[in-house]
Design an enzyme around this catalytic site. Structure first.
Site, PDB file in Angstrom:
ATOM      1  N   CYS A  75       0.833  -1.209   0.000  1.00  0.00           N
ATOM      2  CA  CYS A  75       0.000   0.000   0.000  1.00  0.00           C
ATOM      3  C   CYS A  75       0.868   1.259   0.000  1.00  0.00           C
ATOM      4  CB  CYS A  75      -0.907  -0.052   1.231  1.00  0.00           C
ATOM      5  SG  CYS A  75      -1.781   1.474   1.572  1.00  0.00           S
ATOM      6  N   CYS A 103      -0.032   3.930   2.582  1.00  0.00           N
ATOM      7  CA  CYS A 103       0.348   3.469   3.928  1.00  0.00           C
ATOM      8  C   CYS A 103       1.812   3.815   4.203  1.00  0.00           C
ATOM      9  CB  CYS A 103       0.162   1.951   4.059  1.00  0.00           C
ATOM     10  SG  CYS A 103      -1.531   1.383   3.847  1.00  0.00           S
TER      11      CYS A 103
END
Length: 106
Positions: free
Chosen positions: A31, A34
């Site tokens: 991600c 993230c």
């Protein structure tokens, strides 16, 4: 104080039974957003570590807690107070926004 890596197995002790609020960052290696907020969370952990624990849970390695708390997209940050979800923020944001949101909830 750095962020704390937690697991499904440690969730009860590290989050639900914690003696101060815990911000759980639900994330994954793949991600991009993230990874963008990771350094900001490290800085916030250093700055607010006496008031809140910043914890990270990898959803690929530990899928139980994300399902239990309805995490649909990542990054999702859930602030737990007294073992109960108190506030949720979904998506990446600049450090100033994350910190301001968190301080407003503590």
């Amino acid at each position: 104080m750095a962020t704390k890596q937690i697991t499904d197995a440690s969730f009860q002790t590290d989050v639900l039974q914690a003696d101060k609020p815990v911000l759980v960052d639900f994330w994954a290696e793949w991600c991009g957003p993230c990874k963008q907020i990771g350094p900001a969370l490290e800085e916030i952990a250093s700055e607010l570590g006496d008031r809140v624990t910043i914890a990270k849970l990898n959803i690929d390695d530990h899928p139980d807690a994300p399902v239990r708390y309805g995490v649909r997209g990542i990054p999702t940050m859930i602030l737990f107070k007294g073992g109960v979800p108190a506030a949720t923020k979904v998506g990446a944001a600049p450090k100033s926004h994350i910190k301001g949101w968190l301080e407003g909830e503590l």
